[in-house]
Write an enzyme that holds these catalytic residues in place. Structure first.
Site, PDB file in Angstrom:
ATOM      1  N   SER A   8      12.937  -1.432  -2.229  1.00 17.38           N
ATOM      2  CA  SER A   8      12.051  -1.325  -3.394  1.00 17.38           C
ATOM      3  C   SER A   8      11.775   0.148  -3.674  1.00 17.38           C
ATOM      4  O   SER A   8      11.197   0.850  -2.845  1.00 17.38           O
ATOM      5  CB  SER A   8      10.741  -2.054  -3.136  1.00 17.38           C
ATOM      6  OG  SER A   8       9.801  -1.650  -4.105  1.00 17.38           O
ATOM      7  N   HIS A  33      15.727  -2.828  -5.866  1.00 13.14           N
ATOM      8  CA  HIS A  33      14.616  -3.662  -6.346  1.00 13.14           C
ATOM      9  C   HIS A  33      13.665  -2.767  -7.142  1.00 13.14           C
ATOM     10  O   HIS A  33      13.123  -1.786  -6.612  1.00 13.14           O
ATOM     11  CB  HIS A  33      13.904  -4.296  -5.152  1.00 13.14           C
ATOM     12  CG  HIS A  33      12.800  -5.236  -5.522  1.00 13.14           C
ATOM     13  ND1 HIS A  33      13.023  -6.542  -5.894  1.00 13.14           N
ATOM     14  CD2 HIS A  33      11.457  -5.045  -5.593  1.00 13.14           C
ATOM     15  CE1 HIS A  33      11.867  -7.128  -6.165  1.00 13.14           C
ATOM     16  NE2 HIS A  33      10.897  -6.232  -6.001  1.00 13.14           N
ATOM     17  N   ASP A  35      10.212  -2.539  -9.411  1.00 16.77           N
ATOM     18  CA  ASP A  35       8.942  -3.224  -9.672  1.00 16.77           C
ATOM     19  C   ASP A  35       8.313  -2.703 -10.951  1.00 16.77           C
ATOM     20  O   ASP A  35       7.905  -1.541 -11.015  1.00 16.77           O
ATOM     21  CB  ASP A  35       7.987  -2.980  -8.491  1.00 16.77           C
ATOM     22  CG  ASP A  35       8.453  -3.697  -7.246  1.00 16.77           C
ATOM     23  OD1 ASP A  35       8.532  -4.936  -7.286  1.00 16.77           O
ATOM     24  OD2 ASP A  35       8.763  -3.019  -6.255  1.00 16.77           O
ATOM     25  N   MET A  37       5.268  -2.922 -13.517  1.00 13.89           N
ATOM     26  CA  MET A  37       3.867  -3.375 -13.580  1.00 13.89           C
ATOM     27  C   MET A  37       3.220  -2.857 -14.854  1.00 13.89           C
ATOM     28  O   MET A  37       3.398  -1.688 -15.203  1.00 13.89           O
ATOM     29  CB  MET A  37       3.098  -2.822 -12.383  1.00 13.89           C
ATOM     30  CG  MET A  37       3.729  -3.166 -11.053  1.00 13.89           C
ATOM     31  SD  MET A  37       2.814  -2.385  -9.727  1.00 13.89           S
ATOM     32  CE  MET A  37       3.822  -2.835  -8.323  1.00 13.89           C
ATOM     33  N   HIS A  66      11.954  -6.890 -11.013  1.00 13.07           N
ATOM     34  CA  HIS A  66      10.809  -7.769 -10.746  1.00 13.07           C
ATOM     35  C   HIS A  66       9.725  -7.430 -11.752  1.00 13.07           C
ATOM     36  O   HIS A  66       9.088  -6.384 -11.661  1.00 13.07           O
ATOM     37  CB  HIS A  66      10.353  -7.521  -9.290  1.00 13.07           C
ATOM     38  CG  HIS A  66       9.102  -8.232  -8.897  1.00 13.07           C
ATOM     39  ND1 HIS A  66       8.420  -7.953  -7.730  1.00 13.07           N
ATOM     40  CD2 HIS A  66       8.391  -9.222  -9.496  1.00 13.07           C
ATOM     41  CE1 HIS A  66       7.357  -8.716  -7.642  1.00 13.07           C
ATOM     42  NE2 HIS A  66       7.304  -9.499  -8.709  1.00 13.07           N
ATOM     43  N   MET A  68       6.256  -7.688 -13.254  1.00 15.15           N
ATOM     44  CA  MET A  68       4.848  -8.075 -13.055  1.00 15.15           C
ATOM     45  C   MET A  68       4.128  -7.727 -14.345  1.00 15.15           C
ATOM     46  O   MET A  68       3.304  -6.809 -14.408  1.00 15.15           O
ATOM     47  CB  MET A  68       4.268  -7.317 -11.849  1.00 15.15           C
ATOM     48  CG  MET A  68       4.742  -7.883 -10.515  1.00 15.15           C
ATOM     49  SD  MET A  68       4.607  -6.682  -9.176  1.00 15.15           S
ATOM     50  CE  MET A  68       6.180  -5.851  -9.348  1.00 15.15           C
ATOM     51  N   MET A 137       6.454 -14.103  -3.148  1.00 18.10           N
ATOM     52  CA  MET A 137       5.625 -12.920  -2.867  1.00 18.10           C
ATOM     53  C   MET A 137       4.891 -13.144  -1.548  1.00 18.10           C
ATOM     54  O   MET A 137       4.160 -14.126  -1.388  1.00 18.10           O
ATOM     55  CB  MET A 137       4.586 -12.699  -3.969  1.00 18.10           C
ATOM     56  CG  MET A 137       5.123 -12.099  -5.255  1.00 18.10           C
ATOM     57  SD  MET A 137       6.132 -10.620  -5.074  1.00 18.10           S
ATOM     58  CE  MET A 137       4.987  -9.474  -4.312  1.00 18.10           C
ATOM     59  N   PHE A 143       1.061  -3.523  -5.327  1.00 17.89           N
ATOM     60  CA  PHE A 143       1.099  -2.321  -4.496  1.00 17.89           C
ATOM     61  C   PHE A 143       2.105  -2.477  -3.357  1.00 17.89           C
ATOM     62  O   PHE A 143       2.292  -3.589  -2.849  1.00 17.89           O
ATOM     63  CB  PHE A 143      -0.290  -2.054  -3.882  1.00 17.89           C
ATOM     64  CG  PHE A 143      -1.370  -1.953  -4.930  1.00 17.89           C
ATOM     65  CD1 PHE A 143      -1.633  -0.740  -5.555  1.00 17.89           C
ATOM     66  CD2 PHE A 143      -2.087  -3.078  -5.314  1.00 17.89           C
ATOM     67  CE1 PHE A 143      -2.608  -0.648  -6.538  1.00 17.89           C
ATOM     68  CE2 PHE A 143      -3.066  -3.001  -6.300  1.00 17.89           C
ATOM     69  CZ  PHE A 143      -3.321  -1.781  -6.917  1.00 17.89           C
ATOM     70  N   GLY A 144       2.683  -1.354  -2.963  1.00 15.63           N
ATOM     71  CA  GLY A 144       3.524  -1.336  -1.773  1.00 15.63           C
ATOM     72  C   GLY A 144       2.646  -1.177  -0.541  1.00 15.63           C
ATOM     73  O   GLY A 144       1.447  -0.894  -0.644  1.00 15.63           O
ATOM     74  N   GLY A 145       3.236  -1.369   0.611  1.00 15.16           N
ATOM     75  CA  GLY A 145       2.569  -1.067   1.877  1.00 15.16           C
ATOM     76  C   GLY A 145       1.451  -2.007   2.280  1.00 15.16           C
ATOM     77  O   GLY A 145       0.591  -1.625   3.074  1.00 15.16           O
ATOM     78  N   ASP A 175       9.364 -10.689  -0.730  1.00 19.59           N
ATOM     79  CA  ASP A 175       8.932  -9.357  -1.157  1.00 19.59           C
ATOM     80  C   ASP A 175       7.479  -9.123  -0.769  1.00 19.59           C
ATOM     81  O   ASP A 175       6.583  -9.856  -1.196  1.00 19.59           O
ATOM     82  CB  ASP A 175       9.100  -9.296  -2.694  1.00 19.59           C
ATOM     83  CG  ASP A 175       8.725  -7.951  -3.294  1.00 19.59           C
ATOM     84  OD1 ASP A 175       8.528  -6.985  -2.540  1.00 19.59           O
ATOM     85  OD2 ASP A 175       8.653  -7.882  -4.537  1.00 19.59           O
ATOM     86  N   GLY A 176       7.261  -8.070   0.038  1.00 15.76           N
ATOM     87  CA  GLY A 176       5.905  -7.673   0.393  1.00 15.76           C
ATOM     88  C   GLY A 176       5.670  -7.690   1.895  1.00 15.76           C
ATOM     89  O   GLY A 176       5.726  -8.757   2.512  1.00 15.76           O
ATOM     90  N   GLY A 177       5.472  -6.524   2.469  1.00 17.63           N
ATOM     91  CA  GLY A 177       5.170  -6.448   3.899  1.00 17.63           C
ATOM     92  C   GLY A 177       6.318  -6.843   4.810  1.00 17.63           C
ATOM     93  O   GLY A 177       6.096  -7.157   5.984  1.00 17.63           O
ATOM     94  N   GLY A 197      10.030  -1.951   0.934  1.00 21.27           N
ATOM     95  CA  GLY A 197       9.689  -0.650   0.375  1.00 21.27           C
ATOM     96  C   GLY A 197       9.212   0.289   1.456  1.00 21.27           C
ATOM     97  O   GLY A 197       9.950   1.142   1.952  1.00 21.27           O
TER      98      GLY A 197
HETATM   99  C1  DX5 Z   1       4.605  -5.394  -4.754  1.00 24.20           C
HETATM  100  C2  DX5 Z   1       6.058  -5.205  -5.077  1.00 24.20           C
HETATM  101  C3  DX5 Z   1       6.930  -4.969  -3.918  1.00 24.20           C
HETATM  102  C4  DX5 Z   1       6.586  -3.753  -3.113  1.00 24.20           C
HETATM  103  C5  DX5 Z   1       6.959  -4.066  -1.705  1.00 24.20           C
HETATM  104  O1  DX5 Z   1       3.936  -5.805  -5.886  1.00 24.20           O
HETATM  105  O2  DX5 Z   1       6.563  -6.350  -5.741  1.00 24.20           O
HETATM  106  O3  DX5 Z   1       8.300  -4.950  -4.286  1.00 24.20           O
HETATM  107  O4  DX5 Z   1       7.230  -2.589  -3.526  1.00 24.20           O
HETATM  108  O5  DX5 Z   1       6.555  -3.034  -0.927  1.00 24.20           O
HETATM  109  P1  DX5 Z   1       6.385  -3.170   0.651  1.00 24.20           P
HETATM  110  O6  DX5 Z   1       7.732  -3.527   1.208  1.00 24.20           O
HETATM  111  O7  DX5 Z   1       5.941  -1.794   1.017  1.00 24.20           O
HETATM  112  O8  DX5 Z   1       5.350  -4.213   0.905  1.00 24.20           O
HETATM  113 ZN    ZN Z   2       8.784  -6.476  -6.051  1.00 26.92          ZN
END
Ligand code: DX5
Ligand code: ZN
Length: 216
Positions: A8, A33, A35, A37, A66, A68, A137, A143-145, A175-177, A197
């Site tokens: 990501s 990937h 994102d 938003m 993706h 959002m 999800m 958000f990432g991380g 996707d996510g964590g 990500g």
């Molecule tokens: C969150 C995004 C993810 C995000 C994942 O809304 O859709 O793609 O970048 O990031 P990590 O892998 O850091 O959770």
């Molecule tokens: Zn994503």
């Protein structure tokens, strides 16, 4: 199939995006990937068409977009023109999901549907044969991380059963964590594509981390 890895770019270095894109080009990663938003569907704003178009010019792997955003139908054609291979829309953002998914496919682009952590897999029963991918999800989007939500494993197992029972061709993306600690479990539950990500971009050796995620 062997699983895919989709870094990501949300966690990439935006001051040196070209460097990170070339790193992914040269790595074992399969997709980019992206994102998108809008500050309405999620409480954050990322990047839009000018950036995607530039990424598409040098990316040597498919762009997995993706969305959002609310009312994604308004922009499908522009995402296709910007270089999308896959466009995924949120179940929660589409009043006429069947129409939206077919509008994406009519553009010659693969169509995915995304479920937020609170959205039940069984809601896909009447649409699963129309989608190329389902994205689960495993954090609340925006958000990432963030910390991985454990119940996502159960949802992936349920989705794998639904796909099997209906003879659907849909791929499962998570996707996510996602990290090296939960990836094995996610793949055993039936995941086809791991999005990551923070795990990749905050590691000392992103190329090596991609390889580790790929070689599980
Ligand atoms: C969150 C995004 C993810 C995000 C994942 O809304 O859709 O793609 O970048 O990031 P990590 O892998 O850091 O959770
Ligand atoms: Zn994503």
């Amino acid at each position: 199939m062997n699983h895919l890895v989709a870094p990501s770019l949300l966690s990439a270095d935006f001051l040196n995006l070209e460097k990170d894109i070339e790193m992914i080009n040269a790595s074992e990663a399969d997709w980019f990937h992206l994102d998108i938003m809008d500050g309405v569907f999620v409480p954050n704003i990322s990047f839009g068409f000018p950036v995607i178009e530039k990424i598409a010019r040098i990316a040597k792997k498919p762009l997995d977009i993706h969305l959002m955003i609310v009312d994604p139908d308004r922009y499908l054609e522009r995402f296709k023109k910007a270089g999308a291979y896959m466009i995924s829309v949120h179940y929660e953002a589409c009043t006429h999901l069947h129409r939206t998914l077919h509008a994406i496919q009519d553009l010659g682009v693969k169509a995915g549907v995304v479920l937020n952590p609170h959205t039940a897999v069984c809601l896909l029963e009447d649409i699963i044969k129309d989608v190329d991918m389902v994205l689960i999800m495993s954090v609340n989007p925006g958000f990432g991380g963030q910390k991985f939500i454990e119940n996502s494993i159960h949802k992936i197992e349920q989705l794998r059963s639904l796909i099997r029972e209906t003879n659907s061709q849909a791929l499962i993306e998570v996707d996510g964590g996602v990290d090296l600690g939960n990836a094995v479990q996610l793949l055993n539950a039936g995941t086809d594509i791991l999005v990551a990500g923070n795990t990749i971009f905050s590691s000392k050796n992103p190329t090596g981390t991609i390889r580790e995620l790929k070689q599980i």
